[in-house]
Design a protein around this motif. Structure first.
Motif, PDB file in Angstrom:
ATOM      1  N   SER A 122     -23.115  -4.479 -14.863  1.00 33.09           N
ATOM      2  CA  SER A 122     -24.569  -4.342 -14.739  1.00 33.09           C
ATOM      3  C   SER A 122     -25.202  -5.411 -13.850  1.00 33.09           C
ATOM      4  O   SER A 122     -26.400  -5.370 -13.605  1.00 33.09           O
ATOM      5  CB  SER A 122     -25.221  -4.357 -16.131  1.00 33.09           C
ATOM      6  OG  SER A 122     -24.825  -5.501 -16.842  1.00 33.09           O
ATOM      7  N   HIS A 123     -24.384  -6.352 -13.309  1.00 27.71           N
ATOM      8  CA  HIS A 123     -24.994  -7.531 -12.673  1.00 27.71           C
ATOM      9  C   HIS A 123     -25.839  -7.189 -11.446  1.00 27.71           C
ATOM     10  O   HIS A 123     -26.775  -7.900 -11.116  1.00 27.71           O
ATOM     11  CB  HIS A 123     -23.939  -8.600 -12.361  1.00 27.71           C
ATOM     12  CG  HIS A 123     -23.259  -8.467 -11.027  1.00 27.71           C
ATOM     13  ND1 HIS A 123     -22.274  -7.548 -10.792  1.00 27.71           N
ATOM     14  CD2 HIS A 123     -23.449  -9.124  -9.857  1.00 27.71           C
ATOM     15  CE1 HIS A 123     -21.873  -7.656  -9.536  1.00 27.71           C
ATOM     16  NE2 HIS A 123     -22.568  -8.593  -8.945  1.00 27.71           N
ATOM     17  N   ASP A 124     -25.504  -6.103 -10.732  1.00 29.69           N
ATOM     18  CA  ASP A 124     -26.249  -5.774  -9.513  1.00 29.69           C
ATOM     19  C   ASP A 124     -27.055  -4.475  -9.643  1.00 29.69           C
ATOM     20  O   ASP A 124     -27.526  -3.951  -8.633  1.00 29.69           O
ATOM     21  CB  ASP A 124     -25.276  -5.651  -8.321  1.00 29.69           C
ATOM     22  CG  ASP A 124     -25.110  -6.972  -7.573  1.00 29.69           C
ATOM     23  OD1 ASP A 124     -25.862  -7.931  -7.873  1.00 29.69           O
ATOM     24  OD2 ASP A 124     -24.231  -7.041  -6.694  1.00 29.69           O
ATOM     25  N   LEU A 125     -27.232  -3.974 -10.854  1.00 28.93           N
ATOM     26  CA  LEU A 125     -27.947  -2.688 -11.017  1.00 28.93           C
ATOM     27  C   LEU A 125     -29.358  -2.745 -10.445  1.00 28.93           C
ATOM     28  O   LEU A 125     -29.911  -1.741 -10.036  1.00 28.93           O
ATOM     29  CB  LEU A 125     -28.026  -2.295 -12.500  1.00 28.93           C
ATOM     30  CG  LEU A 125     -26.751  -1.754 -13.151  1.00 28.93           C
ATOM     31  CD1 LEU A 125     -27.012  -1.418 -14.612  1.00 28.93           C
ATOM     32  CD2 LEU A 125     -26.208  -0.535 -12.409  1.00 28.93           C
ATOM     33  N   ASN A 141     -19.226  -1.485  -0.525  1.00 34.09           N
ATOM     34  CA  ASN A 141     -20.631  -1.232  -0.827  1.00 34.09           C
ATOM     35  C   ASN A 141     -20.904  -1.890  -2.179  1.00 34.09           C
ATOM     36  O   ASN A 141     -20.015  -2.510  -2.768  1.00 34.09           O
ATOM     37  CB  ASN A 141     -20.936   0.272  -0.820  1.00 34.09           C
ATOM     38  CG  ASN A 141     -20.070   1.028  -1.796  1.00 34.09           C
ATOM     39  OD1 ASN A 141     -19.976   0.656  -2.971  1.00 34.09           O
ATOM     40  ND2 ASN A 141     -19.404   2.080  -1.328  1.00 34.09           N
ATOM     41  N   ARG A 142     -22.111  -1.749  -2.680  1.00 34.12           N
ATOM     42  CA  ARG A 142     -22.438  -2.482  -3.899  1.00 34.12           C
ATOM     43  C   ARG A 142     -21.681  -1.957  -5.137  1.00 34.12           C
ATOM     44  O   ARG A 142     -21.458  -2.693  -6.097  1.00 34.12           O
ATOM     45  CB  ARG A 142     -23.944  -2.509  -4.136  1.00 34.12           C
ATOM     46  CG  ARG A 142     -24.391  -3.871  -4.618  1.00 34.12           C
ATOM     47  CD  ARG A 142     -25.819  -4.173  -4.376  1.00 34.12           C
ATOM     48  NE  ARG A 142     -26.014  -5.014  -3.201  1.00 34.12           N
ATOM     49  CZ  ARG A 142     -25.732  -6.312  -3.131  1.00 34.12           C
ATOM     50  NH1 ARG A 142     -25.235  -6.957  -4.166  1.00 34.12           N
ATOM     51  NH2 ARG A 142     -25.961  -6.990  -2.029  1.00 34.12           N
ATOM     52  N   LEU A 143     -21.256  -0.706  -5.070  1.00 40.75           N
ATOM     53  CA  LEU A 143     -20.473  -0.162  -6.186  1.00 40.75           C
ATOM     54  C   LEU A 143     -19.050  -0.718  -6.187  1.00 40.75           C
ATOM     55  O   LEU A 143     -18.567  -1.185  -7.220  1.00 40.75           O
ATOM     56  CB  LEU A 143     -20.442   1.368  -6.119  1.00 40.75           C
ATOM     57  CG  LEU A 143     -19.633   2.048  -7.226  1.00 40.75           C
ATOM     58  CD1 LEU A 143     -20.236   1.784  -8.602  1.00 40.75           C
ATOM     59  CD2 LEU A 143     -19.543   3.557  -6.986  1.00 40.75           C
ATOM     60  N   THR A 144     -18.390  -0.680  -5.019  1.00 42.25           N
ATOM     61  CA  THR A 144     -17.009  -1.193  -4.999  1.00 42.25           C
ATOM     62  C   THR A 144     -17.008  -2.703  -5.248  1.00 42.25           C
ATOM     63  O   THR A 144     -16.120  -3.228  -5.900  1.00 42.25           O
ATOM     64  CB  THR A 144     -16.285  -0.850  -3.680  1.00 42.25           C
ATOM     65  OG1 THR A 144     -17.021  -1.398  -2.588  1.00 42.25           O
ATOM     66  CG2 THR A 144     -16.153   0.652  -3.491  1.00 42.25           C
ATOM     67  N   HIS A 145     -18.034  -3.394  -4.752  1.00 33.86           N
ATOM     68  CA  HIS A 145     -18.148  -4.828  -5.052  1.00 33.86           C
ATOM     69  C   HIS A 145     -18.231  -5.035  -6.577  1.00 33.86           C
ATOM     70  O   HIS A 145     -17.545  -5.877  -7.139  1.00 33.86           O
ATOM     71  CB  HIS A 145     -19.384  -5.417  -4.366  1.00 33.86           C
ATOM     72  CG  HIS A 145     -19.876  -6.690  -4.986  1.00 33.86           C
ATOM     73  ND1 HIS A 145     -19.188  -7.886  -4.884  1.00 33.86           N
ATOM     74  CD2 HIS A 145     -20.970  -6.954  -5.753  1.00 33.86           C
ATOM     75  CE1 HIS A 145     -19.848  -8.817  -5.556  1.00 33.86           C
ATOM     76  NE2 HIS A 145     -20.922  -8.287  -6.093  1.00 33.86           N
ATOM     77  N   THR A 146     -19.068  -4.237  -7.219  1.00 34.45           N
ATOM     78  CA  THR A 146     -19.243  -4.357  -8.671  1.00 34.45           C
ATOM     79  C   THR A 146     -17.915  -4.140  -9.404  1.00 34.45           C
ATOM     80  O   THR A 146     -17.588  -4.868 -10.352  1.00 34.45           O
ATOM     81  CB  THR A 146     -20.297  -3.325  -9.146  1.00 34.45           C
ATOM     82  OG1 THR A 146     -21.563  -3.686  -8.589  1.00 34.45           O
ATOM     83  CG2 THR A 146     -20.402  -3.281 -10.653  1.00 34.45           C
ATOM     84  N   ALA A 156     -17.006 -14.953 -11.044  1.00 30.97           N
ATOM     85  CA  ALA A 156     -16.235 -13.774 -10.618  1.00 30.97           C
ATOM     86  C   ALA A 156     -16.958 -13.073  -9.470  1.00 30.97           C
ATOM     87  O   ALA A 156     -16.335 -12.575  -8.532  1.00 30.97           O
ATOM     88  CB  ALA A 156     -16.037 -12.815 -11.797  1.00 30.97           C
ATOM     89  N   ASP A 157     -18.284 -13.042  -9.522  1.00 31.40           N
ATOM     90  CA  ASP A 157     -19.105 -12.446  -8.476  1.00 31.40           C
ATOM     91  C   ASP A 157     -18.833 -13.150  -7.133  1.00 31.40           C
ATOM     92  O   ASP A 157     -18.568 -12.527  -6.106  1.00 31.40           O
ATOM     93  CB  ASP A 157     -20.583 -12.580  -8.879  1.00 31.40           C
ATOM     94  CG  ASP A 157     -21.538 -11.842  -7.958  1.00 31.40           C
ATOM     95  OD1 ASP A 157     -21.077 -11.039  -7.137  1.00 31.40           O
ATOM     96  OD2 ASP A 157     -22.753 -12.074  -8.073  1.00 31.40           O
ATOM     97  N   GLU A 158     -18.856 -14.473  -7.170  1.00 31.90           N
ATOM     98  CA  GLU A 158     -18.633 -15.257  -5.944  1.00 31.90           C
ATOM     99  C   GLU A 158     -17.217 -15.064  -5.409  1.00 31.90           C
ATOM    100  O   GLU A 158     -17.017 -14.901  -4.206  1.00 31.90           O
ATOM    101  CB  GLU A 158     -18.839 -16.748  -6.244  1.00 31.90           C
ATOM    102  CG  GLU A 158     -20.231 -17.077  -6.714  1.00 31.90           C
ATOM    103  CD  GLU A 158     -20.901 -18.075  -5.812  1.00 31.90           C
ATOM    104  OE1 GLU A 158     -20.238 -19.055  -5.427  1.00 31.90           O
ATOM    105  OE2 GLU A 158     -22.083 -17.877  -5.472  1.00 31.90           O
TER     106      GLU A 158
HETATM  107 MG    MG Z   1     -22.838  -9.347  -6.907  1.00 29.06          MG
END
Ligand code: MG
Length: 360
Positions: free
Chosen positions: A106-109, A74-79, A184-186
């Protein structure tokens, strides 16, 4: 020496010249007292992790909805995975690890529910008003205005450099730490989606083994035809980290980048893959688009989410009195208030409000 300055200098001693120094921070929007025990970014990290916007990431789609299974990201574990990769790279390059960590956390907050489809929908809904919606810009709005753990001001009052570093989708970024978090995101999402896609039977390992990047990653693996999924993720992240580190070092050397101002005068990004490796990386990305992201099974719940957002947008535009009192300043237009409210929702909460509004 002033309180808080001593610890900044202590940690700055270990950083490369081109790193952003704790002692050089321009401070925060609202008055604050320096902490003698923590650098500015150590404080910021705590502020981000303790925010409700951060906790809500667990209920937001990364690729598949969080409620569809316990193991998909989910977006948290991805973060958290982005943060782990960003910290390793930052330490290797002797960059400011705490600063990179804050940017990653904070990149996806500001990411809305229902993944990229949700972002696209909010953007389209704002278009008739001459406005846009973009999740990076929204992350800035979240930390500046919406989290409000303090009585005397809105927002998390993060250091100036974090707000600057969250400005993305530009050819060059103001800090090397920000460039690094972007890659790192990619790396995090592409490697993780290999695992999630395989588990969900969207594609087979044999298909992946035809991709040059996967072949390289598993080159020395005797069990590559039967490689466990987590081992595949490890191998891909490891390869990407080595490639990125090597090419960034080469760029630093060839472009004679010694100081931060040398870095800031660059016309091209520094923390990037070589052209050759980037080609393999893009091929993997295209594979995942075709066999995972753009498949009906992944797109269906997002399409329902798009309908939910569109219905809720229309509902709150017609019934602004139903909006919670978010203490927006009066200058914020109604359509922006509605978009801000919807973007902060988890998938589950959006659906609940949608049903309550008699739309479901
Ligand atoms: Mg991201």
């Amino acid at each position: 020496m002033n309180d808080g300055h001593l610890i900044n200098h202590l940690f700055d001693e270990n950083l490369a010249n081109y790193a952003f120094k704790n002692a050089d921070t321009k401070g925060r929007m609202h008055p604050f007292v320096a902490d003698p025990l923590r650098t500015p970014y150590q404080r910021d990290r705590s502020r981000i992790i303790h925010s409700s916007a951060f906790r809500r990431l667990k209920g937001k789609t990364q690729v598949v909805p969080p409620e569809s299974g316990d193991h998909a990201r989910n977006r948290l574990t991805h973060t958290l995975e982005v943060t782990s990769i960003a910290r390793d790279l930052a330490r290797l390059l002797r960059l400011n690890e705490d600063f990179a960590e804050c940017l990653a956390l904070s990149h996806d907050l500001g990411h809305p529910p229902f993944g990229h489809a949700g972002e696209k929908t909010l953007n389209e809904l704002l278009k008739p008003y001459g406005k846009t919606f973009e999740h990076n810009e929204q992350s800035r709005r979240v930390v500046m205005f919406f989290s409000r753990p303090y009585l005397d001001h809105t927002g998390l009052n993060l250091s100036h450099e974090i707000l600057e570093g969250l400005k993305k989708h530009k050819k060059t970024l103001p800090y090397m730490e920000a460039e690094l978090v972007d890659v790192a995101d990619e790396i995090a999402y592409l490697s993780a989606d290999l695992e999630d896609g395989l588990r969900g039977n969207f594609f087979m390992l044999s298909q992946l083994l035809e991709l040059p990047l996967i072949q390289k990653a598993l080159e020395n693996d005797k069990n590559k035809d039967n490689v466990p999924r987590p081992q595949l993720v490890r191998a891909v992240i490891g390869l990407c980290l080595r490639e990125l580190y090597t090419h960034a070092q080469l760029n630093l050397h060839e472009r004679k980048i010694i100081t931060l101002s040398d870095f800031q005068s660059q016309k091209e990004r520094v923390v990037v893959f070589s052209d050759a490796f980037n080609k393999d990386f893009l091929e993997l990305k295209r594979f995942l688009y075709k066999h995972y992201y753009k498949t009906p099974k992944v797109e269906a719940p997002n399409q329902k989410g798009q309908q939910i957002l569109a219905d809720l947008f229309a509902y709150f535009m017609e019934n602004p009195q139903k909006l919670p009192k978010l203490r927006f300043d009066e200058k914020t237009s109604l359509e922006r208030q509605v978009a801000d409210y919807l973007a902060g929702m988890t998938n589950r909460y959006a659906e609940e409000v949608w049903e309550r509004a008699g739309k479901g």
